[in-house]
Each structure stands twice: as C-alpha cells, then as structure tokens.
Design an enzyme around this catalytic site. Structure first.
Site, PDB file in Angstrom:
ATOM      1  CE  LYS A  71      39.483  35.123  45.134  1.00 33.62           C
ATOM      2  NZ  LYS A  71      39.239  36.584  45.078  1.00 33.62           N
ATOM      3  CB  SER A 147      42.537  37.945  45.847  1.00 28.14           C
ATOM      4  OG  SER A 147      41.139  38.167  45.920  1.00 28.14           O
ATOM      5  CB  SER A 171      39.952  40.686  44.547  1.00 28.23           C
ATOM      6  OG  SER A 171      40.919  40.990  45.518  1.00 28.23           O
TER       7      SER A 171
END
Length: 478
Positions: A71, A147, A171
C-alpha cells in the site's frame, strides 16, 4: 503454472512449490503480473507494477518467491512510489526500505507492485480523486473498504495471496470485511514502524497485511514481529510462535457478544446476523458466550478526541508534501475534506493534543479493566455491508473535520476502539449477505493475545461459515 493453480493456493502453499522446485519465483511473478494485467483494469486496485530488478529472494524463506503488493502509505520500498493517494504527492520512487519492508523481503515475499489508498488513509473506502475508485471484486461499483482497499481487493481477486496493509482506525479490518479476507490488526508495537515513524497516529496505527488464510497471517507475523533498531517502545514477545498458537489445542474461552457498538448504535441486520451466527458457531465449538456484559463510551467525546489525533496527522502529511513541492496545497491539489482536516490540525494547540492523548489513556484503562475476566469480544467489523461508491466522499465540499470523522466512524464504529487501546483485533470472513456481498466479524482480545485470536480464527476457518475469497477464487487454501 496456470492462473487457476496460482489462485488456488495461499502464500505458504506457493512457497512450498518454490522450495520443492515445482515452480520458480520468476514463474510466480509472471503469473501475478498476467493476472494484474487482466483483472486490474476492472478493479483499479494496483497503481504501479514494479520492474523485475528487485533484491533476490532469500532461499528457504517461509514465503520464498510469493508475489506481494504494498500500500502506498507509511511503509515504503526502495524503487517504489509512496503517494498516499494524493495528487499533491511527488510521483518519485523512494530511496530505501522501511524496517517492516525489509522484513517482508527477508520473509521471502517478492514485491511486484503498489496498491491504492484514500488520500492520506483517512477514509473507510478507497476512492481518491487522484486515481479513481477501487472496485470491490465481489461487485463492481461497491466499496472495497479503506484505507487498505487496494490491497484487499487485489488479494480477494487472487492477484496476490498477501498484501501489505495498515490500520489507524480499522484500515486493515474494514477492507478485510468488505472483501471477504482475514485482517489482523496486531497489538501496538508488535510490528516495526521505523525508521521514519514512531507509533504513527500517536500509537493508534500499526502495519501488517491482509490474507486469504489464517495460517499465512500467523506465519508472516512470526516472520516480521519484534522491535526494530532504536524502537522507543518494546512489548513482550509472544509466549510461543503465532503459528504454534494457531495449531494448538483450543481452550474454552469466555467471549463477550456485543452486537451494538460501544456507542449504543445498532448495525445493519445482515451484520447483526453475521455476529449471531458466529456466536452460535463458537458455542458449538465449546466456548462460553457472554451476553450480559456491555462496554459504553460517549460518541461525542470519542469522536472529538479522535478527530484531533487524525487531523494532526493529516496536517503533518500535507505540510510534508508542501515542503517537498516548494508550495502550499490548494483545492486543486488536495481533496476538500482533507484540506479542511489539515487546516484544523494545523491550528491545534499543544494542550488540545495532550488532552486527546489523556482521553485515549483513560479509555485504554477502562477497556483493559473490562477485559479482566473476558478472553475476547465478538462484534461486527463494520455497521453495514459494503456501500456503493460515493457514500463516503472525501472531496465533499462544506463538511467540517468533525462531521467527516463522525461520518467515517458511523460506518465503522466497532474498529477504532482497539486502535485507541492498542489491543489486537481480527476481522474474519464469516458471512455473505442475501445479495452476495461479504460481511466480516471482528474478534478482539487482551493486549498481546494475537495467538488466542489466531487459534479461534483457525477453528472458525474450518466451519461452514467461512467465506474467504471473491467469486472464482477457491474458498479454501491448498
């Protein structure tokens, strides 16, 4: 190796094939890249495919040659961009690995690309203006969560078996719920955050991965856990390896069932059904389900203090990119809500931040006392099934930072408590809605008890409730 053979195995299964020389690391990379090329245009989960000149994979490592995605937030890798989901971030490759990235490489993971995040990670969905929305592989047009939505969508779709994720308010667990995955948020300081950061978000955030199997989760935590050089806080190591805890004989646990959130709000009926079914299954497995214990917090007080923590982080992030770019950010650079949060954070006074930290300390003490005679808490992971795109709009004009914080955690009211306390919590894929969307169930435990959570997760993985992986991907690892 065919794509179907690749997608039928979890990370440890693929590494076993590499060690037995049935497949090479180059072949695994080629299959992963072919799947990304085929499926990512519809998903929009992977942002960058990296060149093949990555460091060599260590022979004999537990995840030798397994394709891996990271990520683009907090953790970074040499040669890969880390743009934080923002138009304002310079699109330049990082020059070094963070401590955790170095450990991922030592574990044998083969980095092939990067994944999407909402702007600076402050959203429970992944739909940044900079790169467009990530689609849920179970149904296009629906949220993949946030996220870590890019990583979760990529794993659920079978592009890779494991991907990096981090969790400052849910997240890891929120996208695990939305995509039908295993998402463990470890105990605070279990994984390293150096050298760039020390306890991000004042200790609310921690980094790890999303996976399709519980054994991948346990084995990778064994491989990367522990402090890095100069870590300011060091927690006790586990009493036994996490993989050993996973495989150990189950013991009878006291598991408190909490269907409503700690703020008193009720979940969507499908989420309530998921928790009820899981509680019944846990009782069948021999655990005691406690239904008369509640934990209550003030919604107003909680969100006001979490808003301070998050906005201070957003302000720091925006200002760091402003320094890199040599100019201040404007509405053409930053999403409307992010800009408002940054402005609020920039105007906070030191006493405001210290008061918020004092509040987090108080609820940590309160929650720790609540868990004194409870082994685990069972809740929904989020309050509703995956929403349609546009439901959580980080570019909405006219929204105050506190309104945004409350909207975000109205959707995900079950996850942020355990960021505030530092306790481990895991989302498990144990339910599908009547119209075929995944819904996760969360288990949280005392500090340091990841092994307990993994053991219970391993028990549930063998039941008919298990719903891992998106349509077309085998539900059980091989």
């Amino acid at each position: 190796m065919t794509p179907d053979e690749y997608r039928a195995r979890d990370g440890l299964g693929l590494a076993e094939l590499v060690r037995s020389r049935e497949v090479s690391t180059a072949e695994l990379r080629a299959v992963a890249l072919a799947l990304i090329a085929e499926r990512n245009p519809a998903l929009n989960a992977v942002l960058e495919v990296l060149p093949s000149g990555q460091p060599p994979v260590p022979a004999g490592a537990p995840f030798e040659g397994v394709p891996f995605l990271i990520k683009e937030l907090v953790l970074h890798a040499a040669g890969a961009p880390s743009r934080g989901g923002s138009r304002f971030a310079p699109a330049v490759p990082m020059t070094s690995d963070t401590s955790l990235m170095a450990r991922f490489r030592t574990a044998g993971l083969q980095l092939v690309g990067t994944t999407q995040t909402p702007e600076f990670g402050y959203n429970a969905t992944t739909e940044p203006v900079a790169f467009g929305p990530v689609h849920n592989p179970w149904r296009s047009g629906y949220s993949a969560g946030g996220s870590s939505g890019g990583s979760a969508a990529a794993v659920a779709a079978g592009l890779v078996p494991i991907a990096h994720a981090n969790d400052g308010g849910g997240s890891i667990r929120i996208p695990a719920s939305c995509n039908g995955l295993v998402g463990l948020k470890p105990t605070r300081d279990r994984t390293p955050t150096g050298p760039d950061a020390s306890d991000p978000l004042f200790g609310n955030a921690i980094e790890f991965v999303v996976t399709r199997s519980v054994r991948d989760c346990a084995a990778l935590l064994d491989a990367v856990a522990g402090p890095d050089v100069g870590a300011p806080h060091i927690i006790a190591p586990p009493a036994q390896p996490f993989s050993t805890a996973l495989a150990g004989a189950p013991r009878r646990l006291r598991i408190a069932l909490m269907t409503d959130s700690i703020f008193g709000t009720a979940p969507h009926p499908e989420c309530a059904r998921a928790v009820s079914n899981t509680a019944a299954q846990l009782a069948e497995l021999g655990h005691d389900i406690v239904t008369d214990r509640t934990l209550s917090l003030s919604w107003e007080e909680f969100t006001e203090n979490i808003n301070v923590v998050w906005c201070a982080f957003v302000a720091l992030s925006v200002d760091a990119y402003a320094t890199a770019n040599g100019r201040a950010a404007g509405p053409e650079d930053i999403e409307a809500v992010t800009l408002a949060c940054a402005e609020f954070g920039r105007n906070l006074r030191a006493p405001d931040i210290l008061a918020a930290l004092d509040y987090l300390n108080r609820i940590s003490r309160l929650t720790g006392a609540w868990f004194a005679d409870i082994d685990a808490m069972l809740t929904p992971t989020v309050a509703t099934p995956p929403p349609r795109h546009g439901t959580l709009d980080q570019n909405a004009t006219g929204m105050t930072p506190l309104q945004w914080t409350r909207q975000t955690f109205t959707y995900a009211p079950y996850t942020p408590l355990f960021n505030a306390t530092g306790q481990p919590a895991i989302s498990l894929p144990l339910h599908l809605t009547a119209d075929g969307l995944p819904v996760g169930v969360q288990l949280a435990a005392n500090m340091g008890e990841e092994g307990l959570l993994l053991n219970v997760a391993g028990q549930l993985e063998q039941t008919s409730l298990w719903r891992a992986a998106a349509p077309g991907t085998p539900a059980q690892p091989v």
